[in-house]
Design a protein around this motif. Structure first.
Motif, PDB file in Angstrom:
ATOM      1  N   PRO A 197       7.598   8.629   0.677  1.00  0.00           N
ATOM      2  CA  PRO A 197       6.982   7.848   1.761  1.00  0.00           C
ATOM      3  C   PRO A 197       7.982   7.361   2.813  1.00  0.00           C
ATOM      4  CG  PRO A 197       6.028   7.212  -0.336  1.00  0.00           C
ATOM      5  CD  PRO A 197       7.184   8.135  -0.658  1.00  0.00           C
ATOM      6  N   ASP A 198       9.231   7.193   2.413  1.00  0.00           N
ATOM      7  CA  ASP A 198      10.210   6.672   3.365  1.00  0.00           C
ATOM      8  C   ASP A 198      10.734   7.716   4.353  1.00  0.00           C
ATOM      9  OD1 ASP A 198      10.006   4.079   2.651  1.00  0.00           O
ATOM     10  OD2 ASP A 198      11.801   4.012   1.410  1.00  0.00           O
ATOM     11  N   ILE A 199      10.176   8.943   4.326  1.00  0.00           N
ATOM     12  CA  ILE A 199      10.550   9.914   5.363  1.00  0.00           C
ATOM     13  C   ILE A 199      10.098   9.398   6.731  1.00  0.00           C
ATOM     14  CG2 ILE A 199      10.712  12.054   4.007  1.00  0.00           C
ATOM     15  CD1 ILE A 199       7.830  12.648   5.086  1.00  0.00           C
ATOM     16  N   ILE A 214       6.443   3.345  12.950  1.00  0.00           N
ATOM     17  CA  ILE A 214       5.442   3.764  11.963  1.00  0.00           C
ATOM     18  C   ILE A 214       5.905   3.529  10.537  1.00  0.00           C
ATOM     19  CG2 ILE A 214       4.278   5.499  13.398  1.00  0.00           C
ATOM     20  CD1 ILE A 214       5.982   7.578  11.624  1.00  0.00           C
ATOM     21  N   HIS A 215       7.078   2.849  10.361  1.00  0.00           N
ATOM     22  CA  HIS A 215       7.557   2.641   8.996  1.00  0.00           C
ATOM     23  C   HIS A 215       6.567   1.792   8.207  1.00  0.00           C
ATOM     24  CE1 HIS A 215      10.042   2.460   5.573  1.00  0.00           C
ATOM     25  NE2 HIS A 215      10.476   1.226   5.735  1.00  0.00           N
ATOM     26  N   ARG A 216       6.328   2.230   6.940  1.00  0.00           N
ATOM     27  CA  ARG A 216       5.348   1.616   6.044  1.00  0.00           C
ATOM     28  C   ARG A 216       3.932   1.798   6.589  1.00  0.00           C
ATOM     29  NH1 ARG A 216       7.837  -3.206   2.369  1.00  0.00           N
ATOM     30  NH2 ARG A 216       9.754  -2.147   1.860  1.00  0.00           N
ATOM     31  N   GLY A 217       3.747   2.852   7.372  1.00  0.00           N
ATOM     32  CA  GLY A 217       2.429   3.199   7.923  1.00  0.00           C
ATOM     33  C   GLY A 217       1.771   4.296   7.100  1.00  0.00           C
ATOM     34  N   THR A 236       2.482   7.211   5.814  1.00  0.00           N
ATOM     35  CA  THR A 236       3.092   7.836   4.627  1.00  0.00           C
ATOM     36  C   THR A 236       3.091   6.891   3.425  1.00  0.00           C
ATOM     37  OG1 THR A 236       5.328   7.118   5.244  1.00  0.00           O
ATOM     38  CG2 THR A 236       4.650   9.313   5.982  1.00  0.00           C
ATOM     39  N   HIS A 237       2.801   5.621   3.666  1.00  0.00           N
ATOM     40  CA  HIS A 237       2.741   4.653   2.568  1.00  0.00           C
ATOM     41  C   HIS A 237       1.295   4.368   2.151  1.00  0.00           C
ATOM     42  CE1 HIS A 237       6.913   4.097   3.600  1.00  0.00           C
ATOM     43  NE2 HIS A 237       7.082   3.245   2.638  1.00  0.00           N
ATOM     44  N   SER A 238       0.332   5.083   2.758  1.00  0.00           N
ATOM     45  CA  SER A 238      -1.078   4.822   2.470  1.00  0.00           C
ATOM     46  C   SER A 238      -1.480   5.419   1.129  1.00  0.00           C
ATOM     47  CB  SER A 238      -1.940   5.433   3.586  1.00  0.00           C
ATOM     48  OG  SER A 238      -3.256   5.631   3.126  1.00  0.00           O
ATOM     49  N   SER A 247       3.720   4.563  -6.959  1.00  0.00           N
ATOM     50  CA  SER A 247       4.539   3.391  -7.307  1.00  0.00           C
ATOM     51  C   SER A 247       5.366   2.900  -6.119  1.00  0.00           C
ATOM     52  CB  SER A 247       5.475   3.703  -8.478  1.00  0.00           C
ATOM     53  OG  SER A 247       6.521   4.561  -8.070  1.00  0.00           O
ATOM     54  N   HIS A 248       5.688   3.803  -5.204  1.00  0.00           N
ATOM     55  CA  HIS A 248       6.495   3.423  -4.039  1.00  0.00           C
ATOM     56  C   HIS A 248       5.786   2.331  -3.227  1.00  0.00           C
ATOM     57  CE1 HIS A 248       9.429   4.335  -0.733  1.00  0.00           C
ATOM     58  NE2 HIS A 248       8.499   3.661  -0.080  1.00  0.00           N
ATOM     59  N   SER A 249       4.509   2.588  -2.885  1.00  0.00           N
ATOM     60  CA  SER A 249       3.767   1.628  -2.067  1.00  0.00           C
ATOM     61  C   SER A 249       3.181   0.502  -2.908  1.00  0.00           C
ATOM     62  CB  SER A 249       2.633   2.322  -1.317  1.00  0.00           C
ATOM     63  OG  SER A 249       3.121   3.419  -0.599  1.00  0.00           O
ATOM     64  N   ALA A 286       6.809  -1.036  -5.588  1.00  0.00           N
ATOM     65  CA  ALA A 286       8.090  -1.393  -4.963  1.00  0.00           C
ATOM     66  C   ALA A 286       7.919  -2.083  -3.602  1.00  0.00           C
ATOM     67  CB  ALA A 286       8.954  -0.146  -4.831  1.00  0.00           C
ATOM     68  N   ASP A 287       7.318  -1.366  -2.641  1.00  0.00           N
ATOM     69  CA  ASP A 287       7.187  -1.940  -1.296  1.00  0.00           C
ATOM     70  C   ASP A 287       6.187  -3.084  -1.238  1.00  0.00           C
ATOM     71  OD1 ASP A 287       9.048  -0.206  -0.453  1.00  0.00           O
ATOM     72  OD2 ASP A 287       7.765   0.981   0.862  1.00  0.00           O
ATOM     73  N   PHE A 288       5.196  -3.062  -2.154  1.00  0.00           N
ATOM     74  CA  PHE A 288       4.192  -4.127  -2.176  1.00  0.00           C
ATOM     75  C   PHE A 288       4.853  -5.464  -2.483  1.00  0.00           C
ATOM     76  CE2 PHE A 288       0.777  -6.752  -3.814  1.00  0.00           C
ATOM     77  CZ  PHE A 288      -0.298  -6.409  -3.003  1.00  0.00           C
TER      78      PHE A 288
HETATM   79 ZN   LIG Z   1       8.844   2.535   1.679  1.00  0.00          ZN
END
Ligand SMILES: [Zn+2]
Length: 201
Positions: free
Chosen positions: A31-33, A45-48, A50-52, A80-82, A85-87
């Motif tokens: 997702p962090d691409i 668009i970070h955490r947009g 690709t994190h959905s 798990s990423h969104s 971790a990021d949540f």
């Molecule tokens: Zn992220």
């Protein structure tokens, strides 16, 4: 990557399926691409998208149809990423894009904002890294990085997206305690990639 590995390990054990460790690790940071997109196009668009979680589910529908329960450790790694971790750290994730651009995370639920550089996150990340690494050694999963398997080339993705860029810039943007985990993954992945590339050149 530590959370994803442990989750994949747990779901793999539960469902009695094997999984490819390098692929799980890559999916966990994929997702962090959006950071690269942001760097190239300057759009915020970070955490947009690709994190959905909606996008993750859509992408995985065909994977689940083809591979059935074998797809679970990979989906767990990506989600798990969104969702974890990021949540918890940072929040501000567009979890339901494109249905909604509302941002989600602990701060959005009224909890205090925890930044990536906060001591809470640093200790959490370090602890998870230690647990994941101990499990990797105990289960001999670590051997996979020293085998000549073409699939290990996917590890070039975390090398060039999240591991190397943090070291190239000065001052180093990695909190002191997290330099060791960063270096460990960087060296381990570089060895894995070089073992595969050795015969090419
Ligand atoms: Zn992220």
């Amino acid at each position: 990557m530590g959370i994803a590995y442990l989750l994949a390990k747990a779901s793999g054990k539960l469902l009695k399926v094997n999984f490819n460790i390098p692929l799980v690790l890559v999916l966990s940071i994929l997702p962090d691409i959006d950071i690269i997109f942001q760097f190239l196009f300057g759009s915020n668009i970070h955490r947009g998208p690709t994190h959905s979680i909606i996008v993750a589910i859509l992408v995985f529908i065909p994977v689940f149809i083809i591979y059935r329960k074998k797809a679970t450790p990979y989906f767990a790694a990506l989600a798990s990423h969104s969702l974890i971790a990021d949540f918890f750290i940072g929040g501000q994730i567009q979890l339901l894009w494109p249905l909604s651009t509302r941002e989600f995370g602990l701060p959005e639920l009224g909890f205090p904002y925890i930044s990536i550089n906060s001591p809470i996150n640093v200790v959490l990340e370090f602890t998870i890294f230690v647990i994941a690494t101990v499990v990797m050694f105990k289960t001999r999963d670590i051997h996979v990085f020293f085998k000549k398997r073409k699939i290990n080339l996917v590890l070039a993705v975390p090398i060039f997206t999240v591991l190397l860029p943090t070291f190239v810039g000065y001052p180093i943007h990695v909190p002191f305690l997290l330099v060791l985990p960063h270096l460990f993954y960087l060296v381990l992945f570089a060895i894995a990639v070089l073992i595969v590339l050795k015969d090419v050149f």
